[in-house]
Design an enzyme around this catalytic site. Structure first.
Site, PDB file in Angstrom:
ATOM      1  N   ASP A 119      -4.531  -0.449   9.094  1.00  0.00           N
ATOM      2  CA  ASP A 119      -4.142  -0.447   7.680  1.00  0.00           C
ATOM      3  C   ASP A 119      -3.863   1.009   7.310  1.00  0.00           C
ATOM      4  O   ASP A 119      -4.772   1.835   7.267  1.00  0.00           O
ATOM      5  CB  ASP A 119      -5.279  -1.014   6.834  1.00  0.00           C
ATOM      6  CG  ASP A 119      -4.947  -1.048   5.351  1.00  0.00           C
ATOM      7  OD1 ASP A 119      -3.934  -0.440   4.943  1.00  0.00           O
ATOM      8  OD2 ASP A 119      -5.715  -1.663   4.585  1.00  0.00           O
ATOM      9  N   GLY A 125       7.012  -5.742  11.905  1.00  0.00           N
ATOM     10  CA  GLY A 125       8.098  -6.048  10.989  1.00  0.00           C
ATOM     11  C   GLY A 125       9.428  -6.230  11.678  1.00  0.00           C
ATOM     12  O   GLY A 125       9.553  -6.179  12.909  1.00  0.00           O
ATOM     13  N   GLN A 126      10.470  -6.429  10.860  1.00  0.00           N
ATOM     14  CA  GLN A 126      11.808  -6.731  11.361  1.00  0.00           C
ATOM     15  C   GLN A 126      12.326  -5.630  12.273  1.00  0.00           C
ATOM     16  O   GLN A 126      12.883  -5.901  13.334  1.00  0.00           O
ATOM     17  CB  GLN A 126      12.755  -6.920  10.170  1.00  0.00           C
ATOM     18  CG  GLN A 126      14.186  -7.274  10.548  1.00  0.00           C
ATOM     19  CD  GLN A 126      15.113  -7.330   9.351  1.00  0.00           C
ATOM     20  OE1 GLN A 126      14.771  -6.868   8.261  1.00  0.00           O
ATOM     21  NE2 GLN A 126      16.288  -7.880   9.541  1.00  0.00           N
ATOM     22  N   GLY A 165       3.603  -0.261  11.506  1.00  0.00           N
ATOM     23  CA  GLY A 165       4.393  -1.371  10.976  1.00  0.00           C
ATOM     24  C   GLY A 165       5.185  -2.075  12.056  1.00  0.00           C
ATOM     25  O   GLY A 165       6.287  -2.576  11.817  1.00  0.00           O
ATOM     26  N   TYR A 197       9.673   0.315  -4.388  1.00  0.00           N
ATOM     27  CA  TYR A 197      10.063   0.593  -3.005  1.00  0.00           C
ATOM     28  C   TYR A 197      10.895   1.863  -2.939  1.00  0.00           C
ATOM     29  O   TYR A 197      10.628   2.758  -2.134  1.00  0.00           O
ATOM     30  CB  TYR A 197      10.847  -0.609  -2.484  1.00  0.00           C
ATOM     31  CG  TYR A 197      11.436  -0.481  -1.101  1.00  0.00           C
ATOM     32  CD1 TYR A 197      10.653  -0.179  -0.001  1.00  0.00           C
ATOM     33  CD2 TYR A 197      12.795  -0.727  -0.894  1.00  0.00           C
ATOM     34  CE1 TYR A 197      11.204  -0.105   1.275  1.00  0.00           C
ATOM     35  CE2 TYR A 197      13.356  -0.662   0.366  1.00  0.00           C
ATOM     36  CZ  TYR A 197      12.555  -0.345   1.444  1.00  0.00           C
ATOM     37  OH  TYR A 197      13.110  -0.280   2.705  1.00  0.00           O
ATOM     38  N   ASP A 218      -0.217  -2.358  13.439  1.00  0.00           N
ATOM     39  CA  ASP A 218       0.138  -3.118  12.252  1.00  0.00           C
ATOM     40  C   ASP A 218      -1.152  -3.667  11.661  1.00  0.00           C
ATOM     41  O   ASP A 218      -2.160  -3.797  12.363  1.00  0.00           O
ATOM     42  CB  ASP A 218       1.095  -4.266  12.604  1.00  0.00           C
ATOM     43  CG  ASP A 218       1.892  -4.749  11.400  1.00  0.00           C
ATOM     44  OD1 ASP A 218       3.104  -4.508  11.370  1.00  0.00           O
ATOM     45  OD2 ASP A 218       1.300  -5.362  10.486  1.00  0.00           O
ATOM     46  N   LYS A 241       9.838   5.535  -1.291  1.00  0.00           N
ATOM     47  CA  LYS A 241      10.615   6.059  -0.168  1.00  0.00           C
ATOM     48  C   LYS A 241      11.151   7.462  -0.468  1.00  0.00           C
ATOM     49  O   LYS A 241      11.230   8.304   0.431  1.00  0.00           O
ATOM     50  CB  LYS A 241      11.747   5.100   0.201  1.00  0.00           C
ATOM     51  CG  LYS A 241      11.277   3.852   0.934  1.00  0.00           C
ATOM     52  CD  LYS A 241      10.633   4.198   2.278  1.00  0.00           C
ATOM     53  CE  LYS A 241      10.271   2.972   3.080  1.00  0.00           C
ATOM     54  NZ  LYS A 241       9.766   3.289   4.436  1.00  0.00           N
TER      55      LYS A 241
END
Length: 314
Positions: A49, A10-11, A7, A138, A31, A142
């Protein structure tokens, strides 16, 4: 040290790559998307993926990392738009990463969890150990990631560690989280001079500036295992109301107009989350201390945003 980041686009991922690369690690990014133009380091980028178990196992075997930072996930707001895809990526993807790490003798996995694992009823200050009643897919996935990682630690000896992040604010456009109202106040105030937040003025959740979040990940990874009393830790920084953030933005960006028009679905998620986190165990076990409050974050963030946004208000 050889490190794989899932990932990575991402941010959190893009900033983490910079930190790890700067300290001299051999960093491999992965990613499902191609590397963004914002990536400035010359480092290997792998299309991955995480829902494909064989694909994940093949990449971990080929890279042979010592540490994996597993960041790949769909966030809360986007997750509610497609719960099934969120389950596939967040739930099955985490299982695939843990199993690949076990099969290929990876030493350590660092996992990013979230305040979305919590849900009502909650005390004003939420500890690490409390009944978990998430209201989003989400959050559900988690929690499962936390439990899976702790199982792999107890069953297989995989050194799994996780932080429960508050809402994060950085100089990267947010990517679909319910806490996005906070960074968007800064972005839109500079970009167009106004922003209509999708929450109530009294909405209050824990927030953290990205440099502190990155430091939490790195410091937890470096902490001696014998000092840790658990696998998953709350980390905290500050908990302003949305109105307090708006007032801070208006102070720092004269003329900025922040208004509020609550979106019922996103406000309901915010109402289900903690107002403040008790991170005393992280402070005790590995010396966690945040360096930024709301004002310190604003002073550091605005110059970065002005560089990022051509023609931004001064």
């Amino acid at each position: 040290m050889k490190i794989l980041v899932t990932g990575a686009g991402g941010q959190v991922g893009l900033d983490l790559l910079r930190i790890l690369h700067a300290r001299g690690d051999e960093v491999h990014a992965s990613d499902v998307a191609l590397p963004p133009e914002a990536l400035q380091q010359d480092l290997p980028w792998h299309r991955l993926d995480v829902t494909g178990a064989a694909e994940v196992d093949a990449l971990v075997a080929a890279v042979a990392p010592e540490v994996v930072f597993h960041l790949a996930a769909i966030l809360s707001a986007r997750g509610e738009a497609d719960p099934q895809r969120t389950y596939a990526i967040n739930q099955n993807g985490t299982l695939n990463v843990l199993e690949a790490c076990r099969r290929n003798s990876v030493r350590q996995v660092i996992f990013t969890s979230t305040i979305a694992v919590f849900g009502p009823p909650l005390p004003d200050l939420v500890p690490d150990d409390i009944a978990l009643h998430p209201t989003t897919m989400y959050g559900v996935t988690k929690i499962a990631g936390e439990l899976l990682g702790d199982y792999y630690f107890r069953r297989y000896g995989l050194d799994f560690r996780a932080v429960r992040f508050p809402g994060l604010i950085s100089a990267v456009l947010p990517g679909g989280g319910t806490s996005d109202y906070a960074p968007l106040m800064y972005f839109e105030a500079l970009r167009v001079g106004h922003y209509e937040a999708f929450c109530r003025p009294d909405a209050t959740i824990p927030l953290m500036y990205m440099p502190d979040a990155l430091r939490a990940l790195v410091e937890l990874s470096e902490a001696p295992r014998e000092r840790l009393t658990r696998s998953v830790y709350n980390v905290a920084a500050f908990s302003p109301t949305a109105r307090e953030i708006a007032d801070e933005v208006a102070r720092a960006v004269p003329g900025a107009d922040i208004t509020f028009k609550p979106d019922p679905a996103r406000q309901a998620i915010l109402d289900s989350w903690p107002k403040a986190l008790d991170d005393s165990l992280a402070r005790r076990d590995w010396g966690w201390i945040p360096r930024h409050d709301l004002q310190a974050m604003t002073a550091d963030l605005l110059p970065k945003l002005r560089e990022l946004l051509p023609g931004a208000s001064t």
